[in-house]
Write an enzyme that holds these catalytic residues in place. Structure first.
Site, PDB file in Angstrom:
ATOM      1  N   ASP A 144       0.872  -1.168   0.000  1.00 10.05           N
ATOM      2  CA  ASP A 144       0.000   0.000   0.000  1.00 10.05           C
ATOM      3  C   ASP A 144       0.917   1.229   0.000  1.00 10.05           C
ATOM      4  O   ASP A 144       2.134   1.110   0.152  1.00 10.05           O
ATOM      5  CB  ASP A 144      -0.878  -0.048   1.246  1.00 10.05           C
ATOM      6  CG  ASP A 144      -1.812   1.136   1.352  1.00 10.05           C
ATOM      7  OD1 ASP A 144      -2.307   1.609   0.313  1.00 10.05           O
ATOM      8  OD2 ASP A 144      -2.027   1.609   2.484  1.00 10.05           O
TER       9      ASP A 144
ATOM     10  N   ASP B 240       0.045   5.180   1.338  1.00 12.20           N
ATOM     11  CA  ASP B 240      -0.091   5.980   2.558  1.00 12.20           C
ATOM     12  C   ASP B 240      -0.040   5.120   3.812  1.00 12.20           C
ATOM     13  O   ASP B 240      -0.697   4.079   3.881  1.00 12.20           O
ATOM     14  CB  ASP B 240      -1.421   6.750   2.539  1.00 12.20           C
ATOM     15  CG  ASP B 240      -1.393   7.915   1.566  1.00 12.20           C
ATOM     16  OD1 ASP B 240      -0.562   8.808   1.745  1.00 12.20           O
ATOM     17  OD2 ASP B 240      -2.209   7.917   0.619  1.00 12.20           O
TER      18      ASP B 240
ATOM     19  N   ASP C 117       0.766   9.481   5.990  1.00 10.61           N
ATOM     20  CA  ASP C 117      -0.490   9.807   5.318  1.00 10.61           C
ATOM     21  C   ASP C 117      -0.420  11.186   4.671  1.00 10.61           C
ATOM     22  O   ASP C 117      -0.083  12.189   5.314  1.00 10.61           O
ATOM     23  CB  ASP C 117      -1.629   9.773   6.340  1.00 10.61           C
ATOM     24  CG  ASP C 117      -2.997   9.821   5.683  1.00 10.61           C
ATOM     25  OD1 ASP C 117      -3.109   9.431   4.505  1.00 10.61           O
ATOM     26  OD2 ASP C 117      -3.960  10.249   6.354  1.00 10.61           O
TER      27      ASP C 117
ATOM     28  N   THR D   9      -2.270   0.805  -4.978  1.00 12.97           N
ATOM     29  CA  THR D   9      -2.790   1.987  -4.298  1.00 12.97           C
ATOM     30  C   THR D   9      -4.200   2.329  -4.751  1.00 12.97           C
ATOM     31  O   THR D   9      -4.612   1.992  -5.864  1.00 12.97           O
ATOM     32  CB  THR D   9      -1.855   3.190  -4.563  1.00 12.97           C
ATOM     33  OG1 THR D   9      -2.429   4.372  -4.020  1.00 12.97           O
ATOM     34  CG2 THR D   9      -1.638   3.407  -6.052  1.00 12.97           C
TER      35      THR D   9
ATOM     36  N   ASP E 231     -11.133  10.965   3.833  1.00 16.87           N
ATOM     37  CA  ASP E 231     -12.057  10.928   2.698  1.00 16.87           C
ATOM     38  C   ASP E 231     -12.668   9.542   2.613  1.00 16.87           C
ATOM     39  O   ASP E 231     -12.244   8.621   3.314  1.00 16.87           O
ATOM     40  CB  ASP E 231     -11.342  11.294   1.384  1.00 16.87           C
ATOM     41  CG  ASP E 231     -10.128  10.419   1.110  1.00 16.87           C
ATOM     42  OD1 ASP E 231     -10.182   9.200   1.385  1.00 16.87           O
ATOM     43  OD2 ASP E 231      -9.104  10.935   0.614  1.00 16.87           O
TER      44      ASP E 231
ATOM     45  N   LYS F 274      -8.450  -4.661  -3.833  1.00 13.45           N
ATOM     46  CA  LYS F 274      -7.029  -4.991  -3.860  1.00 13.45           C
ATOM     47  C   LYS F 274      -6.744  -6.469  -4.089  1.00 13.45           C
ATOM     48  O   LYS F 274      -5.636  -6.831  -4.473  1.00 13.45           O
ATOM     49  CB  LYS F 274      -6.334  -4.495  -2.591  1.00 13.45           C
ATOM     50  CG  LYS F 274      -6.113  -2.988  -2.617  1.00 13.45           C
ATOM     51  CD  LYS F 274      -5.098  -2.521  -1.601  1.00 13.45           C
ATOM     52  CE  LYS F 274      -4.891  -1.014  -1.731  1.00 13.45           C
ATOM     53  NZ  LYS F 274      -3.949  -0.489  -0.735  1.00 13.45           N
TER      54      LYS F 274
ATOM     55  N   ASP G   5      -1.649  -1.214   5.828  1.00  9.49           N
ATOM     56  CA  ASP G   5      -2.048  -0.774   7.164  1.00  9.49           C
ATOM     57  C   ASP G   5      -3.540  -0.900   7.417  1.00  9.49           C
ATOM     58  O   ASP G   5      -3.980  -0.737   8.553  1.00  9.49           O
ATOM     59  CB  ASP G   5      -1.644   0.692   7.369  1.00  9.49           C
ATOM     60  CG  ASP G   5      -2.448   1.638   6.485  1.00  9.49           C
ATOM     61  OD1 ASP G   5      -3.261   2.416   7.019  1.00  9.49           O
ATOM     62  OD2 ASP G   5      -2.276   1.590   5.265  1.00  9.49           O
TER      63      ASP G   5
END
Length: 417
Positions: free
Chosen positions: A152, A154, A160, A188, A340, A348, A372
């Site tokens: 991933d 962020d 972040d 991502t 958001d 994914k 995460d």
């Protein structure tokens, strides 16, 4: 009539990982029975030392028992119609791609975190999470072969909202994996259709690859999957932004044949309507953004949405989509991005499987996804568990530690920091 239990279950269980909670509960029993809260380290060293030895043995036995249950669960995965003991105890448990050497992993983490030496703090959620991560790494590098690592962005590779800058400590570790032949994927939620958007986020790594002494050997060993599973780019140093799009025929999965423009539009229309309802109902100070393969909401600059607002929106939108005809035709992912909420076409699991296909059909048991977000709602790394082994990290620093474990545990070294 809706019971209080069902209401509380709906509100709370999306905040838990039931397997980790189960193991944590098992470890709590010897902790309660063996801990010596009245002893002091200096005045009663003999009692404390005895406690540590006994706790290590009891914790270790629990981990051995868990190893056996996981192996039996893997066997049941290959025998349709059977159910494992672990599935009965933890109904939400998913697929395991490899056995896990949890006793060895616990011993490794215990030397770092001193779980057996603690008298007031029982083995925690994070302790168990890190033991599972180490166990997965051990299984991949000592008993199998790690051919693909996907990340991933962020909170996994960088903080972040930040970018992958040249001084990021993950970069030299990723370069070392690439040099050894391991393929790398960045999977991502960012859904740019142009390479420049990804370069702006990953430029530190991409430029480091381009200026590396063995840059030529790294060509096409790294890919970026955008929009969860919708846009694939491969690394090449000659491109203006170090990335070029990959033709659909080289990575699209057969299951993606139903992702027609008509079905995509229908899904995003429903998702957008549900988001707008949440905005009105909750009074959210946000804007709605419609993309080619996603729709979402984001706040005005300087405004932070609360966790409760984000999770309520995710759960409402997810429920609306799940019960809609559009949501039954193609897969989707509704997720909390930290400040958001977006709905993406696909998820994914498809993104990771597409990377596996592009690199020649790498198996799930030889792939590791690092992310995460693994809670069961509003977390877009969760579905990656359907495609491969996973490691759940909580910060870029933990990602670095995990990469160090991959390096050193693979050659039999003991890494204690």
């Amino acid at each position: 009539m809706t019971s209080r239990y069902r209401v509380e279950y709906a509100l709370k269980t999306h905040r838990r990982d039931q397997l980790i909670e189960f193991i944590k509960g098992l470890l709590a029993v010897p902790f309660v029975l063996l801990s010596q809260p009245t002893a002091t380290y200096g005045d009663d060293r003999t009692a404390v030392d005895a406690m540590v030895i006994n706790a290590q043995a009891r914790y270790g036995q629990i981990m051995l028992d868990m190893e056996g249950m996981i192996e039996e669960h893997i066997a049941s995965q290959k025998a349709p119609g059977t159910i494992s003991k672990l599935k009965l105890l933890v109904p939400s448990v998913g697929v395991f791609f490899t056995p896990l050497p949890l006793k060895a992993a616990f011993d490794f983490q215990d030397r770092k975190r001193r779980m057996s030496s603690r008298r007031f703090v029982a083995p925690s959620f994070n302790d168990v999470r890190l033991v599972l991560n180490t166990g997965q790494v051990m299984a991949l590098v000592q008993r199998s072969k790690l051919e693909l690592v996907t990340f991933d962005g962020d909170v996994t590779l960088y903080d972040d909202g930040e970018t992958l800058t040249p001084d990021n400590p993950c970069i030299p570790r990723i370069l070392e994996l690439l040099r050894k032949g391991t393929r790398i994927g960045i999977v991502t939620a960012a859904g740019y259709t142009d390479p420049s958007g990804y370069y702006n986020r990953l430029w530190g790594l991409l430029d480091a690859m381009a200026t590396s002494e063995d840059s030529a050997k790294l060509e096409h060993r790294l890919v970026v999957m955008g929009g969860e599973s919708n846009f694939l780019f491969t690394y090449t140093s000659a491109a203006p932004h170090r990335l070029i799009p990959v033709p659909l025929i080289e990575w699209q999965l057969p299951e993606m044949s139903t992702w027609t423009e008509e079905n995509v539009k229908a899904l995003l229309d429903v998702g957008e309507a549900a988001l707008k309802d949440c905005v009105e109902c909750l009074g959210l100070p946000v804007q709605v953004l419609r993309k080619e393969r996603a729709v979402g909401i984001f706040p005005s600059k300087g405004i932070r949405l609360s966790r409760e607002q984000l999770e309520e929106t995710v759960l409402v939108v997810q429920r609306v989509l799940e019960t809609s005809e559009a949501g039954k035709r193609i897969p989707f992912c509704a997720f909390n991005g930290g400040n958001d909420v977006f709905v993406d076409v696909g998820d994914k699991s498809y993104g990771v499987m597409a990377c596996q296909r592009y690199f020649g059909g790498i198996e799930g048991g030889k792939t590791l996804h690092v992310g995460d977000q693994f809670l069961s709602a509003g977390a877009n790394d969760f579905k990656a568990r359907l495609a491969c082994t996973t490691a759940w990290i909580a910060s870029p620093a933990e990602t670095c530690t995990l990469l160090d474990e991959i390096e050193h545990l693979g050659i039999g070294e003991q890494l204690i920091t």
